[in-house]
Design an enzyme around this catalytic site. Sequence first.
Site, mmCIF file in Angstrom:
data_model
loop_
_atom_site.group_PDB
_atom_site.id
_atom_site.type_symbol
_atom_site.label_atom_id
_atom_site.label_comp_id
_atom_site.label_asym_id
_atom_site.label_seq_id
_atom_site.Cartn_x
_atom_site.Cartn_y
_atom_site.Cartn_z
ATOM 1 N N GLY A 74 0.827 -1.208 0.000
ATOM 2 C CA GLY A 74 0.000 0.000 0.000
ATOM 3 C C GLY A 74 0.861 1.257 0.000
ATOM 4 N N THR A 75 1.939 1.226 0.744
ATOM 5 C CA THR A 75 2.818 2.400 0.829
ATOM 6 C C THR A 75 3.396 2.731 -0.540
ATOM 7 O OG1 THR A 75 3.359 1.811 3.110
ATOM 8 C CG2 THR A 75 4.861 3.334 1.993
ATOM 9 N N ASN A 153 -7.937 4.147 9.076
ATOM 10 C CA ASN A 153 -7.462 2.900 9.668
ATOM 11 C C ASN A 153 -7.686 2.837 11.181
ATOM 12 O OD1 ASN A 153 -5.394 4.933 8.881
ATOM 13 N ND2 ASN A 153 -4.137 3.833 10.360
ATOM 14 N N GLN A 181 -7.848 0.346 3.678
ATOM 15 C CA GLN A 181 -8.733 -0.220 4.704
ATOM 16 C C GLN A 181 -10.146 -0.487 4.186
ATOM 17 O OE1 GLN A 181 -7.849 -1.391 7.524
ATOM 18 N NE2 GLN A 181 -5.811 -0.499 7.760
ATOM 19 N N GLY A 202 -2.421 -6.005 -0.123
ATOM 20 C CA GLY A 202 -2.816 -7.408 0.015
ATOM 21 C C GLY A 202 -2.994 -7.860 1.443
ATOM 22 N N HIS A 203 -2.075 -7.419 2.333
ATOM 23 C CA HIS A 203 -2.089 -8.033 3.670
ATOM 24 C C HIS A 203 -3.227 -7.531 4.554
ATOM 25 C CE1 HIS A 203 -0.105 -4.969 6.385
ATOM 26 N NE2 HIS A 203 0.264 -4.468 5.227
ATOM 27 N N THR A 239 10.674 -7.505 -11.710
ATOM 28 C CA THR A 239 10.088 -8.815 -12.001
ATOM 29 C C THR A 239 8.897 -9.061 -11.088
ATOM 30 O OG1 THR A 239 12.220 -9.635 -12.711
ATOM 31 C CG2 THR A 239 10.592 -11.302 -12.123
ATOM 32 N N CYS A 327 2.897 4.450 20.755
ATOM 33 C CA CYS A 327 3.818 3.877 21.729
ATOM 34 C C CYS A 327 5.153 3.491 21.097
ATOM 35 C CB CYS A 327 3.192 2.667 22.407
ATOM 36 S SG CYS A 327 2.543 1.477 21.259
HETATM 37 N N1 PLP Z 1 -2.781 3.107 4.084
HETATM 38 C C1 PLP Z 1 -3.539 2.721 5.115
HETATM 39 C C2 PLP Z 1 -4.855 3.400 5.354
HETATM 40 C C3 PLP Z 1 -3.115 1.697 5.959
HETATM 41 O O1 PLP Z 1 -3.881 1.324 6.998
HETATM 42 C C4 PLP Z 1 -1.868 1.077 5.701
HETATM 43 C C5 PLP Z 1 -1.349 0.030 6.611
HETATM 44 O O2 PLP Z 1 -1.636 0.036 7.789
HETATM 45 C C6 PLP Z 1 -1.113 1.509 4.585
HETATM 46 C C7 PLP Z 1 -1.613 2.524 3.794
HETATM 47 C C8 PLP Z 1 0.198 0.893 4.243
HETATM 48 O O3 PLP Z 1 0.033 -0.351 3.604
HETATM 49 P P1 PLP Z 1 1.274 -1.368 3.516
HETATM 50 O O4 PLP Z 1 1.473 -1.909 4.892
HETATM 51 O O5 PLP Z 1 0.850 -2.407 2.544
HETATM 52 O O6 PLP Z 1 2.434 -0.576 3.030
#
Ligand code: PLP
Length: 388
Positions: A74-75, A153, A181, A202-203, A239, A327
């Site tokens: 996602g990042t 999130n 999310q 994905g995760h 790849t 934390c």
């Molecule tokens: N964006 C949101 C709203 C998230 O909750 C998260 C992960 O907690 C991310 C982006 C980042 O995703 P990733 O862990 O796949 O980089």
Amino acid sequence: MDRGTIIYLDNNATTMVAPEVLGAMQPFFSKRYGNPSSMHRFGGSVRHDIDEARAKVAHLLGATPEEIVFTSCGTESDNAAVVGTLRADPDKRHLITTKVEHPAIRSLCQFLAKERYEVTEVPVNRQGELDVDFLADSIRPDTAIVSVMWANNETGVIFPVEEVAEIAHANGVVFHTDAVQAVGKIPINLAETPVDLLSLSGHKMHAPKGIGVLYVRRGTKLTPFMIGGHQEHNRRGGTENTASIVGLGKAAELAAERIVDETTRVRKLRDALEARILAGAPDCFVNGRRDTRLPNTTNISFEYVEGEAILLKLDQLGICASSGSACTSGSLEPSHVMRAMGVPFTAAHGSIRFSLTVYNTEEDIDFVAEHVPEIITELRAISPYGRK
Ligand code: PLP
């Protein structure tokens, strides 16, 4: 500790890989290791599996397969969307985002603000709702992109993505949404919601870590973020992570099948958990507007107790949840989301997020709902904040 001995209510942090997903991935770690770009059939046949996965992800989103670009997380998708848009239109130097984005967007924007870009962060109210008028008033002729998450999130609050996308488009601005999310938890149909760019991970949806997607609406101007080989139609070099792509395809298929369960049974479990905790423990309240939230998330503030202390007690019982204070930074500061919402310090400090999934059961919820009020009573008896 494995899943058999824990009650996992931290699904906004990460999810279990679904057994069906693992099964779909396994051949790609052993017999089917070919490179999808190879000329020979051994590699070339893998291309077919990637295309199938792409079609499944597209189906879940109401998109076309050509609009799906596989990334590593996602990042990366968030970075590729924002940086790729800025590079595609270098004269525009203003970005609009919100005060409650995940660091994948917020820290990136803060970084860009030090690099000749200007960033406007749109505030939210006490309920976590976006100030849409503020957003509309912030658009300038040099605004390159508006990036607003689909759902938060920490609180699960859902933003009016369609309305914001229309405001951006009316001003000729690209609209990106971090839907990490939201995907799999609420129905998404990009054929009807006019977003240009969307990130998913994905995760967070029962696929493995290390795979993500950037949806790029046909015709959107975007400079590639990862420059290298011709993969993903020259939109993302590297790849392909074949096994994880296939896994994500399977997860997308499962998510489409399970969306009704997620929005009905999981919502009921979440609501029951919330109601029982609120009834059982005095001086606690839900953060975020309750009727426009993801069905799986509840964020509850417990006055006069520290979130970390609650988490430790929960952990001793094998219950996984998370707290809204940072934390990990060692500061115990309430999170930027709680601060943006104006949650009072003592309450923000004691905020706990429970995030469910289709794998949770009534027994899980009974166990947690029974123990949380006991933990709160116990901790308040020794609270440094004064209330016994
Ligand atoms: N964006 C949101 C709203 C998230 O909750 C998260 C992960 O907690 C991310 C982006 C980042 O995703 P990733 O862990 O796949 O980089």
